[in-house]
Motif scaffolding. Structure first.
Motif, PDB file in Angstrom:
ATOM      1  N   GLY A 114       0.805  -1.214   0.000  1.00 15.80           N
ATOM      2  CA  GLY A 114       0.000   0.000   0.000  1.00 15.80           C
ATOM      3  C   GLY A 114       0.835   1.260   0.000  1.00 15.80           C
ATOM      4  N   THR A 115       1.852   1.302   0.851  1.00 15.08           N
ATOM      5  CA  THR A 115       2.656   2.517   0.975  1.00 15.08           C
ATOM      6  C   THR A 115       3.420   2.820  -0.308  1.00 15.08           C
ATOM      7  OG1 THR A 115       2.896   2.134   3.357  1.00 15.08           O
ATOM      8  CG2 THR A 115       4.462   3.639   2.314  1.00 15.08           C
ATOM      9  N   LEU A 116       4.044   1.812  -0.891  1.00 14.68           N
ATOM     10  CA  LEU A 116       4.830   2.039  -2.108  1.00 14.68           C
ATOM     11  C   LEU A 116       3.938   2.423  -3.284  1.00 14.68           C
ATOM     12  CD1 LEU A 116       7.419  -0.877  -1.786  1.00 14.68           C
ATOM     13  CD2 LEU A 116       7.828   1.568  -1.444  1.00 14.68           C
ATOM     14  N   ASN A 117       2.817   1.739  -3.437  1.00 13.16           N
ATOM     15  CA  ASN A 117       1.910   2.094  -4.535  1.00 13.16           C
ATOM     16  C   ASN A 117       1.333   3.495  -4.360  1.00 13.16           C
ATOM     17  OD1 ASN A 117       1.703  -0.182  -6.455  1.00 13.16           O
ATOM     18  ND2 ASN A 117       1.054  -1.336  -4.661  1.00 13.16           N
ATOM     19  N   SER A 118       1.114   3.902  -3.116  1.00  9.94           N
ATOM     20  CA  SER A 118       0.566   5.243  -2.876  1.00  9.94           C
ATOM     21  C   SER A 118       1.575   6.338  -3.197  1.00  9.94           C
ATOM     22  CB  SER A 118       0.117   5.375  -1.420  1.00  9.94           C
ATOM     23  OG  SER A 118       1.232   5.451  -0.540  1.00  9.94           O
ATOM     24  N   LEU A 119       2.868   6.014  -3.151  1.00  5.20           N
ATOM     25  CA  LEU A 119       3.904   7.011  -3.439  1.00  5.20           C
ATOM     26  C   LEU A 119       4.160   7.186  -4.931  1.00  5.20           C
ATOM     27  CD1 LEU A 119       6.528   6.140  -0.667  1.00  5.20           C
ATOM     28  CD2 LEU A 119       5.112   8.193  -0.807  1.00  5.20           C
ATOM     29  N   PHE A 120       3.642   6.290  -5.746  1.00  3.88           N
ATOM     30  CA  PHE A 120       3.894   6.354  -7.188  1.00  3.88           C
ATOM     31  C   PHE A 120       3.404   7.665  -7.790  1.00  3.88           C
ATOM     32  CE2 PHE A 120       1.754   5.317 -11.357  1.00  3.88           C
ATOM     33  CZ  PHE A 120       2.879   5.542 -12.135  1.00  3.88           C
ATOM     34  N   ILE A 121       2.149   8.005  -7.560  1.00  6.48           N
ATOM     35  CA  ILE A 121       1.575   9.216  -8.161  1.00  6.48           C
ATOM     36  C   ILE A 121       2.234  10.488  -7.631  1.00  6.48           C
ATOM     37  CG2 ILE A 121      -0.532  10.572  -8.446  1.00  6.48           C
ATOM     38  CD1 ILE A 121      -0.451   8.068 -10.171  1.00  6.48           C
ATOM     39  N   PRO A 122       2.409  10.657  -6.312  1.00  5.87           N
ATOM     40  CA  PRO A 122       3.069  11.881  -5.835  1.00  5.87           C
ATOM     41  C   PRO A 122       4.455  12.092  -6.431  1.00  5.87           C
ATOM     42  CG  PRO A 122       2.023  10.742  -4.011  1.00  5.87           C
ATOM     43  CD  PRO A 122       1.927   9.829  -5.191  1.00  5.87           C
ATOM     44  N   LEU A 123       5.267  11.034  -6.474  1.00  3.26           N
ATOM     45  CA  LEU A 123       6.608  11.186  -7.038  1.00  3.26           C
ATOM     46  C   LEU A 123       6.551  11.474  -8.534  1.00  3.26           C
ATOM     47  CD1 LEU A 123       8.651   8.412  -5.197  1.00  3.26           C
ATOM     48  CD2 LEU A 123       8.838  10.885  -4.930  1.00  3.26           C
ATOM     49  N   LEU A 124       5.590  10.870  -9.221  1.00  2.00           N
ATOM     50  CA  LEU A 124       5.434  11.120 -10.652  1.00  2.00           C
ATOM     51  C   LEU A 124       5.082  12.584 -10.901  1.00  2.00           C
ATOM     52  CD1 LEU A 124       5.507   9.346 -13.262  1.00  2.00           C
ATOM     53  CD2 LEU A 124       3.010   9.275 -13.123  1.00  2.00           C
ATOM     54  N   ALA A 125       4.172  13.119 -10.092  1.00  2.00           N
ATOM     55  CA  ALA A 125       3.759  14.509 -10.252  1.00  2.00           C
ATOM     56  C   ALA A 125       4.895  15.470  -9.923  1.00  2.00           C
ATOM     57  CB  ALA A 125       2.549  14.792  -9.356  1.00  2.00           C
ATOM     58  N   ILE A 126       5.611  15.188  -8.838  1.00  2.00           N
ATOM     59  CA  ILE A 126       6.732  16.051  -8.463  1.00  2.00           C
ATOM     60  C   ILE A 126       7.828  15.986  -9.520  1.00  2.00           C
ATOM     61  CG2 ILE A 126       8.546  16.421  -6.752  1.00  2.00           C
ATOM     62  CD1 ILE A 126       6.591  15.329  -4.649  1.00  2.00           C
ATOM     63  N   GLY A 127       8.083  14.783 -10.025  1.00  2.00           N
ATOM     64  CA  GLY A 127       9.094  14.637 -11.061  1.00  2.00           C
ATOM     65  C   GLY A 127       8.743  15.403 -12.318  1.00  2.00           C
ATOM     66  N   GLN A 128       7.469  15.388 -12.688  1.00  2.00           N
ATOM     67  CA  GLN A 128       7.043  16.140 -13.870  1.00  2.00           C
ATOM     68  C   GLN A 128       7.301  17.628 -13.703  1.00  2.00           C
ATOM     69  OE1 GLN A 128       2.965  15.457 -15.386  1.00  2.00           O
ATOM     70  NE2 GLN A 128       2.768  17.682 -15.441  1.00  2.00           N
ATOM     71  N   ALA A 129       7.114  18.133 -12.489  1.00  2.00           N
ATOM     72  CA  ALA A 129       7.252  19.568 -12.254  1.00  2.00           C
ATOM     73  C   ALA A 129       8.685  19.996 -11.973  1.00  2.00           C
ATOM     74  CB  ALA A 129       6.361  19.989 -11.085  1.00  2.00           C
ATOM     75  N   ILE A 130       9.509  19.077 -11.443  1.00  2.00           N
ATOM     76  CA  ILE A 130      10.830  19.491 -10.955  1.00  2.00           C
ATOM     77  C   ILE A 130      11.977  18.802 -11.678  1.00  2.00           C
ATOM     78  CG2 ILE A 130      12.344  19.509  -8.936  1.00  2.00           C
ATOM     79  CD1 ILE A 130       9.919  19.870  -7.195  1.00  2.00           C
ATOM     80  N   SER A 131      11.982  17.454 -11.659  1.00  2.00           N
ATOM     81  CA  SER A 131      13.149  16.738 -12.180  1.00  2.00           C
ATOM     82  C   SER A 131      12.748  15.387 -12.752  1.00  2.00           C
ATOM     83  CB  SER A 131      14.183  16.532 -11.065  1.00  2.00           C
ATOM     84  OG  SER A 131      15.227  15.681 -11.490  1.00  2.00           O
ATOM     85  N   PRO A 132      13.202  15.057 -13.967  1.00  2.00           N
ATOM     86  CA  PRO A 132      12.896  13.748 -14.561  1.00  2.00           C
ATOM     87  C   PRO A 132      13.435  12.577 -13.749  1.00  2.00           C
ATOM     88  CG  PRO A 132      13.736  15.273 -16.218  1.00  2.00           C
ATOM     89  CD  PRO A 132      13.951  15.924 -14.884  1.00  2.00           C
ATOM     90  N   ILE A 133      14.445  12.820 -12.921  1.00  2.00           N
ATOM     91  CA  ILE A 133      15.000  11.738 -12.104  1.00  2.00           C
ATOM     92  C   ILE A 133      13.924  11.153 -11.199  1.00  2.00           C
ATOM     93  CG2 ILE A 133      16.670  11.199 -10.284  1.00  2.00           C
ATOM     94  CD1 ILE A 133      18.517  13.281 -11.463  1.00  2.00           C
ATOM     95  N   LEU A 134      13.066  12.025 -10.677  1.00  2.00           N
ATOM     96  CA  LEU A 134      11.997  11.561  -9.799  1.00  2.00           C
ATOM     97  C   LEU A 134      10.948  10.759 -10.559  1.00  2.00           C
ATOM     98  CD1 LEU A 134      11.514  14.702  -7.521  1.00  2.00           C
ATOM     99  CD2 LEU A 134      12.637  12.541  -6.955  1.00  2.00           C
TER     100      LEU A 134
END
Length: 645
Positions: free
Chosen positions: A174-194
């Motif tokens: 649950g925890t890892l799957n829940s982090l997928f979208i937040p990191l994807l969104a942050i990566g889109q806005a800040i850094s492709p590495i994320l």
């Protein structure tokens, strides 16, 4: 290391029982793994979140590029198709678990499948139908709505893994799957590495989801109350929400006004269609908030007794309203990034929905006497919706305080198995301090502002901080008295907790309503008008809450009398009744004075009477709350250093 050994031992024994949760559902996670690998290969945001770039490359014949790649819509279609297949298998294979839990929330998997399948079909076909620039906004609007609904379903599915399982496997799934979208969104806005990090976490999360479905029914909770792992996931997700939320604090909102660093709310527009802060960052924050609030634990009798509380901290209508705010905020954040002319309408909710969630959760904790967890959330939520800007430290410091207190809860959950503190003593102290702050503001204890602010210059000294222009510090100064009153109200709700009063809930609900009105202060032509609007909100909130506060005092008087302290109980009753009569007299006098066109002298006299009433009422209330805190034993309530057995 001990936790990792637990995970390892569970993996080793997972295949032994014959009654698997869902072999077909586990097959779906294989497609999830394939989707994650595909995402790692492409390296782009393949869930349509918000604010994806596009460019018109030719007018005649019309041509445009979406997401920086001519094949981008196809990539999204492939990824979403894989996710749809994954969810389809999980929906089919989860029947036994759904029946075992008796939870209708499991049906969210079917909704996720339908939305993912629709996105896989509609996005590439609609992309081909964009034959003119005027059609781009319609395509983006549809795409982001599909993406928003998919994310809602995805985060709810992640919460099912966590909530249903007693094992570390479910916790990690649950925890890892829940982090997928937040990191994807942050990566889109800040850094492709994320973005790559997001797909890597999705890959690992899907592997743990596979193990989740391969487990036996012995790994599933037997009772409705939350498991120890689910409670830990709740506290950890709260800490991660605000830790990752630092990206939305520092990337975009920072500004400078007359040489002073300020923070501008997320709804601030850079131009008519674009926001100063990327809506993708708010999208990521809200997606993790959704997972956080839906995991709000259902406590058992042992937890309730050990925590010295009588019911769940976040429950029922409050939890579902929080879920609504998070879901609506996600959809609004998606539409805010569609670059349409009505983006500002959606942008209003970029600030309001995260702040509303924070204020509600903070007020809920505070009303249960958990001051350390609740008050930082309340303060931070108020400051992030002050328009048009606020002094930078007033946002950063409370936000960091929220992160620290959320990690306190993580430690509390790990060490004692609890998700909140019981601090009756702090409830008394904070109530008294906040009320004293209201008194100081009302009598002009912080000095007077320019005469141009009359008649509110005694309350709002917008020259309080040396070296900062009045127009820059003005919004912060104007909001401080209202914040003090809000803190007082939510803290007072702790007095009614466990005693059967309805007053506490009413105080919290009314405070939430007025907190949502804070952005209205900025909709004025000048700092003088802002001060008048702020004063109107302050007096309106006080006028309504004073009746509830005095009613609370009367209830406390009865409880004090029941302890055998008749003199103190009678004193509280007499002062409360006198306050109610005085309030009625002030209201009648105000109606008479302001029925016509009052002169400046009449206005000044009326303000003096109102200030006298507020100050005297607060002084007597402080005495009453202190008496109640002592006689009802609240000042002896604090931390309990015993582990929940």
């Amino acid at each position: 290391m001990a936790e990792m050994s637990l995970v390892t031992s569970e993996i080793e024994t997972m295949g032994q029982p014959s009654d698997k949760l869902g072999k077909i559902a586990a097959l779906g996670n294989i497609f999830g793994v394939i989707a994650a690998v595909f995402g790692l290969i492409i390296g782009k945001t393949l869930v349509p979140i918000s604010a994806l770039e596009y460019q018109v490359v030719s007018v005649s014949p019309f041509g445009w590029v979406f997401g920086g790649d001519s094949m981008y819509s196809i990539y999204i279609a492939v990824f979403m198709a894989l996710m749809a297949i994954s969810l389809l298998f999980q929906a089919i294979g989860s029947k036994n678990l759904r029946n075992f839990l008796g939870s209708g929330l499991m049906n969210i998997i079917w909704i996720g499948f339908v939305v993912a399948a629709a996105a896989a079909f509609l996005i590439p076909t609609s992309f081909l139908g964009v034959v003119a620039e005027s059609l781009i906004q319609g395509f983006l609007t549809q795409t982001y709505f599909l993406g928003g609904f998919f994310v809602i379903a995805w985060q709810l599915l992640a919460s099912i893994y966590t909530d249903a399982s007693k094992t570390w496997i479910g916790f990690l799934a649950g925890t890892l799957n829940s982090l997928f979208i937040p990191l994807l969104a942050i990566g889109q806005a800040i850094s492709p590495i994320l973005i790559y990090a997001a797909y890597a976490i999705l890959l690992i999360g899907q592997l743990f989801s596979f193990l989740f479905w391969q487990a036996s029914f012995d790994s599933i909770r037997e009772y409705a109350r939350s498991t120890e792992k689910a409670k830990l996931a709740f506290t950890l997700s709260g800490a991660l929400t605000f830790a990752l939320g630092l990206t939305a604090i520092f990337f975009g909102p920072l500004g400078n006004e007359r040489g002073i660093d300020v923070w501008k709310p997320w709804s601030t527009m850079a131009n008519e269609t674009t926001f100063q802060t990327s809506p993708a960052l708010i999208f990521g924050l809200l997606s993790l908030m959704l997972y956080w609030v839906i995991l709000a634990p259902r406590l058992g009798a042992r937890e309730l007794k050990a925590a010295a509380i009588g019911e769940d901290i976040i429950k029922g209508g409050t939890k579902w309203f929080l879920l609504f705010l998070a879901s609506f905020g996600l959809l609004a954040a998606g539409q805010a990034g569609a670059f349409t002319e009505d983006a500002a309408v959606w942008g209003f909710f970029l600030s309001l929905t995260p702040a509303g969630i924070m204020f509600l959760v903070g007020a809920a904790y505070t009303a249960k006497t958990d001051i350390i967890t609740g008050i930082p959330l309340v303060i931070a939520s108020v400051f992030i919706i002050v328009h048009p800007f606020i002094l930078l430290p007033l946002v950063i410091i409370p936000w960091i305080a929220v992160i620290i207190t959320q990690f306190f809860l993580v430690a509390e959950s790990l060490i004692r198995g609890l998700t909140g503190f019981s601090q009756g003593a702090l409830t008394v102290v904070v109530s008294l301090v906040a009320s004293a702050a209201v008194i100081i503001f009302m009598i002009g204890g912080f000095g007077s502002g320019p005469l141009a602010l009359w008649p509110t210059n005694r309350w709002f000294n917008i020259t309080l901080i040396p070296g900062i222009p009045a127009a820059v510090q003005g919004p912060a100064i104007i909001i401080l008295p209202l914040l003090a009153l809000l803190i007082r109200n939510v803290s007072l709700a702790g007095y009614s907790y466990g005693r059967g009063y309805a007053t506490g809930g009413l105080l919290v609900g009314m405070s939430v309503f007025f907190a949502f009105m804070i952005p209205v202060i900025a909709e004025n032509e000048s700092i003088g008008h802002e001060a008048n609007t702020g004063a109107a909100l302050l007096l309106a909130l006080y006028s309504i809450s004073v009746v509830l506060v005095l009613s609370l005092n009367l209830s406390l008087a009865n409880d004090v009398e029941d302890t055998g302290r008749r003199f103190e109980g009678t004193l509280i009753k007499v002062t409360s009744i006198a306050g109610i009569l005085a309030a009625a007299a002030v209201v009648i006098l105000a109606l008479i004075v302001f029925a016509g066109m009052p002169t400046p002298e009449q206005i000044a006299l009326m303000i003096s009477i109102m200030v006298t009433f507020v100050v005297s009422t607060e002084i007597f209330s402080i005495i009453n709350w202190l008496i109640a805190g002592i006689r009802l034993g609240m000042l002896r309530e604090g931390f309990r250093f015993s582990r929940l057995e």
